[in-house]
Design a protein around this motif. Structure first.
Motif, short mmCIF file in Angstrom:
data_model
loop_
_atom_site.label_atom_id
_atom_site.label_comp_id
_atom_site.label_asym_id
_atom_site.label_seq_id
_atom_site.Cartn_x
_atom_site.Cartn_y
_atom_site.Cartn_z
N UNK A 234 0.85 -1.19 0.00
CA UNK A 234 0.00 0.00 0.00
C UNK A 234 0.89 1.24 0.00
N UNK A 235 0.80 2.02 -1.07
CA UNK A 235 1.60 3.23 -1.21
C UNK A 235 0.76 4.47 -0.91
N UNK A 236 1.35 5.42 -0.24
CA UNK A 236 0.70 6.72 -0.09
C UNK A 236 0.46 7.33 -1.47
N UNK A 237 -0.75 7.72 -1.74
CA UNK A 237 -1.08 8.25 -3.05
C UNK A 237 -0.38 9.55 -3.38
N UNK A 238 0.08 10.29 -2.35
CA UNK A 238 0.73 11.57 -2.60
C UNK A 238 2.24 11.45 -2.74
N UNK A 239 2.76 10.20 -2.72
CA UNK A 239 4.21 10.03 -2.74
C UNK A 239 4.72 9.23 -3.94
N UNK A 240 3.81 8.59 -4.70
CA UNK A 240 4.28 7.70 -5.74
C UNK A 240 3.53 7.90 -7.04
N UNK A 241 4.25 7.69 -8.14
CA UNK A 241 3.65 7.56 -9.46
C UNK A 241 4.38 6.44 -10.18
N UNK A 242 3.73 5.79 -11.13
CA UNK A 242 4.30 4.67 -11.86
C UNK A 242 4.27 4.97 -13.35
N UNK A 243 5.39 4.76 -14.01
CA UNK A 243 5.46 4.90 -15.45
C UNK A 243 5.99 3.60 -16.04
N UNK A 244 5.27 3.06 -17.01
CA UNK A 244 5.67 1.83 -17.67
C UNK A 244 5.94 2.14 -19.13
N UNK A 245 7.10 1.77 -19.65
CA UNK A 245 7.46 1.98 -21.04
C UNK A 245 7.40 0.65 -21.77
N UNK A 246 6.64 0.59 -22.85
CA UNK A 246 6.58 -0.61 -23.69
C UNK A 246 7.32 -0.32 -24.97
#
Length: 249
Positions: A234-246
């Motif tokens: 469970x990540x704090x929503x104000x601390x993380x973003x995810x980027x996936x490159x295909x």
């Protein structure tokens, strides 16, 4: 090697070599011991260590330099930045080392571990297995001390029997399973979804009850297709973003 000693790496020819090397070296840097040397081996030594060309090694080092994890000085060498910490977002191209790198680098406390019946929501992953060993961990930001995420790992008991909980304060479960326990990991499936913080999550992450969080589920399979670990983070929503490159073949 006389300087900082990175971990070993088994190269996957389906992914760019520089990317795999940068991910492996990033994980080694972020998971290093507090008293580890800040000086990296030379480009030639690193290239020999990973079994790649010097040109590939330079590209990997350039990636880490742009991220702020290392600094390169003419005639002096390459050094780990003392305050090096992982940044977000991160490019993920699908290697196990990418997963290890993404999970590394934050101070971690093991809140507890113990054997319990397989939770109902995980039954599909552990058919015929009556019990798992669950590890609960809290990660905090190295600078502010604020909690960033907390994790539960459900692991097969026979593997948990050889896991030292102290290793989980330094390394992510994926690395411990692969490099310490010796599990031949074939793949990891990731699911990230938005949820609302339940009372336990709100308390551990210091966020309001029912505030948005990122809920990650990672299912780890061994070479026989058996699920060996299910991670729920469970990540704090104000601390993380995810980027996936295909990337195209």
């Amino acid at each position: 090697m006389t300087a900082f000693a990175p971990d070993s790496l088994v190269l996957n020819r389906k992914l760019p070599l520089w990317y795999q090397v940068s991910q492996s070296l990033r994980a080694s840097i972020l998971g290093r011991a507090p008293d580890a040397s800040l000086r990296l081996p030379t480009e030639e030594q690193l290239a020999a260590h990973y079994g790649v060309s010097v040109l590939t090694m330079r590209q990997a080092l350039k990636e880490l330099e742009e991220e702020g994890l290392i600094s390169r000085h003419r005639r002096r060498g390459t050094f780990i930045e003392p305050g090096a910490r992982r940044s977000t977002p991160r490019r993920l191209l699908g290697s196990i080392d990418a997963i290890v790198a993404q999970q590394s680098g934050e101070p971690t406390t093991v809140l507890g571990h113990g054997t319990e019946p397989v939770p109902g929501e995980l039954a599909e992953y552990f058919p015929g297995v009556p019990e798992v060993v669950t590890y609960r961990r809290l990660r905090v930001d190295g600078e502010s001390g604020e909690p960033t995420n907390w994790a539960e790992n459900a692991v097969l008991p026979e593997l948990a029997a050889v896991i030292d909980p102290a290793d989980l304060e330094r390394w992510p479960m994926t690395k411990v399973l692969r490099d310490v326990v010796g599990v031949r990991i074939s793949r990891i499936t990731d699911t990230v979804e938005a949820r609302l913080a339940d009372p336990e999550t709100a308390g551990l992450l210091r966020v309001p009850l029912l505030s948005p969080i990122l809920h990650y589920t990672g299912v780890t399979y061994d070479a026989d297709g058996r699920v060996v670990d299910v991670a729920r983070i469970r990540y704090r929503g104000d601390r993380f973003s995810f980027t996936v490159t295909v990337e195209a073949d």
